[in-house]
Scaffold this active site. Structure first.
Site, PDB file in Angstrom:
ATOM      1  N   TYR A  89       0.835  -1.206   0.000  1.00 18.47           N
ATOM      2  CA  TYR A  89       0.000   0.000   0.000  1.00 18.47           C
ATOM      3  C   TYR A  89       0.866   1.251   0.000  1.00 18.47           C
ATOM      4  O   TYR A  89       0.692   2.147  -0.832  1.00 18.47           O
ATOM      5  CB  TYR A  89      -0.925  -0.002   1.215  1.00 18.47           C
ATOM      6  CG  TYR A  89      -1.712   1.275   1.404  1.00 18.47           C
ATOM      7  CD1 TYR A  89      -2.712   1.632   0.494  1.00 18.47           C
ATOM      8  CD2 TYR A  89      -1.463   2.114   2.472  1.00 18.47           C
ATOM      9  CE1 TYR A  89      -3.439   2.809   0.657  1.00 18.47           C
ATOM     10  CE2 TYR A  89      -2.186   3.287   2.647  1.00 18.47           C
ATOM     11  CZ  TYR A  89      -3.171   3.635   1.739  1.00 18.47           C
ATOM     12  OH  TYR A  89      -3.879   4.803   1.902  1.00 18.47           O
ATOM     13  N   LYS A  98       1.374   3.988  -3.073  1.00 18.08           N
ATOM     14  CA  LYS A  98       0.997   5.387  -2.862  1.00 18.08           C
ATOM     15  C   LYS A  98       2.186   6.322  -3.089  1.00 18.08           C
ATOM     16  O   LYS A  98       2.019   7.452  -3.564  1.00 18.08           O
ATOM     17  CB  LYS A  98       0.434   5.571  -1.463  1.00 18.08           C
ATOM     18  CG  LYS A  98      -1.008   5.100  -1.312  1.00 18.08           C
ATOM     19  CD  LYS A  98      -1.964   5.973  -2.113  1.00 18.08           C
ATOM     20  CE  LYS A  98      -3.409   5.721  -1.757  1.00 18.08           C
ATOM     21  NZ  LYS A  98      -4.341   6.606  -2.484  1.00 18.08           N
TER      22      LYS A  98
END
Length: 260
Positions: free
Chosen positions: A166, A170
């Site tokens: 994640y 990002k």
């Protein structure tokens, strides 16, 4: 009067954006969701009648193109703000550190693919679909919701080794935002990557307590998770205040490079 398109509006921060922005009747508020009927039902239950909802999936460029066509019809061919909120994060991998994938190589590969497809490629799909409407608008702001979990200082000081796929995806998204800002600065379009802070979006309360303790290593005075309403109100202040000279920046909901 300002117009807003919120991509990823079905729940959490995205739905809060619909609630907060629609409280000003002069705003034109539009949400995109994979399941628009569910969002429409929730809006009706909450007594919100001045929000438009269309089908739009960050991983489907055709659905985003179709949504942009529908938005153009009700927004007179222009949009002031595009806020890309949707993201992929897996419960199966969020607690894993890099070495936690030893013996789980296929999980690592599949989770990275899903993370990149939504959090990076999906962001590009969404921006490109709505860029003609943004160019025609008067405000010309594109905001991508990111996370402070990408920042080396927070990772190091809070000793956060988990949430690998994640955070990495990002971080790639933040680079994409800079690329757009660089390409389109001459056209006056403002791009911003924005961290919402630690927000209560449905995790068990004990998890927020745990995260608060972890993040106090980085920010000793950190008081804990905030509500979606607090976060969105703070984000909107940052969005309203950012100018072309800051295009491409990655900022927190505090409007700074401090993430909590």
């Amino acid at each position: 009067m300002a117009s807003y398109v919120i991509a990823g509006a079905s729940r959490g921060l995205g739905y809060q954006y619909l609630q907060t922005l629609s409280s000003n009747p002069s705003n034109t508020v539009i949400g995109l969701a994979r399941n628009p009927s569910a969002v429409k039902s929730q809006l009706a239950s909450d007594g919100i009648t001045n929000v438009h909802i269309f089908a739009g999936d960050l991983t489907s460029p055709s659905s985003l193109s179709a949504a942009a066509t529908e938005v153009s019809k009700i927004a007179n061919g222009k949009v002031d703000h595009l806020i890309v909120n949707g993201a992929y994060v897996s419960d199966k991998t969020s607690s894993l550190t890099p070495t936690g994938f030893i013996g789980n190589e296929e999980l690592l590969k599949s989770d990275f693919e899903a993370s990149i497809n939504t959090n990076v490629v999906g962001v590009i799909y969404t921006i490109n679909a709505f860029l003609p409407l943004i160019k025609a608008g008067s405000v010309k702001k594109v905001v991508v919701i990111s996370t402070g979990m990408t920042e080396p200082d927070l990772i190091k000081e809070a000793e956060v080794a988990a949430s690998v796929t994640y955070a990495a995806s990002k971080a790639a998204t933040n680079v994409v935002v800079y690329k757009y800002a660089t390409e389109l600065k001459s056209e006056g379009i403002i791009f911003l990557a924005l961290s919402p802070g630690l927000v209560r979006t449905g995790l068990p309360e004990e998890m927020y307590d745990y995260l608060a303790e972890v993040f106090r290593k980085y920010e000793p005075g950190f008081k804990g998770a905030i509500s979606t309403q607090e976060s969105v109100e703070a984000q909107l202040k940052v969005i309203q205040g950012v100018g072309i000279e800051q295009s491409g920046e990655f900022l927190s909901h505090l409007g700074t490079k401090r993430w909590l």
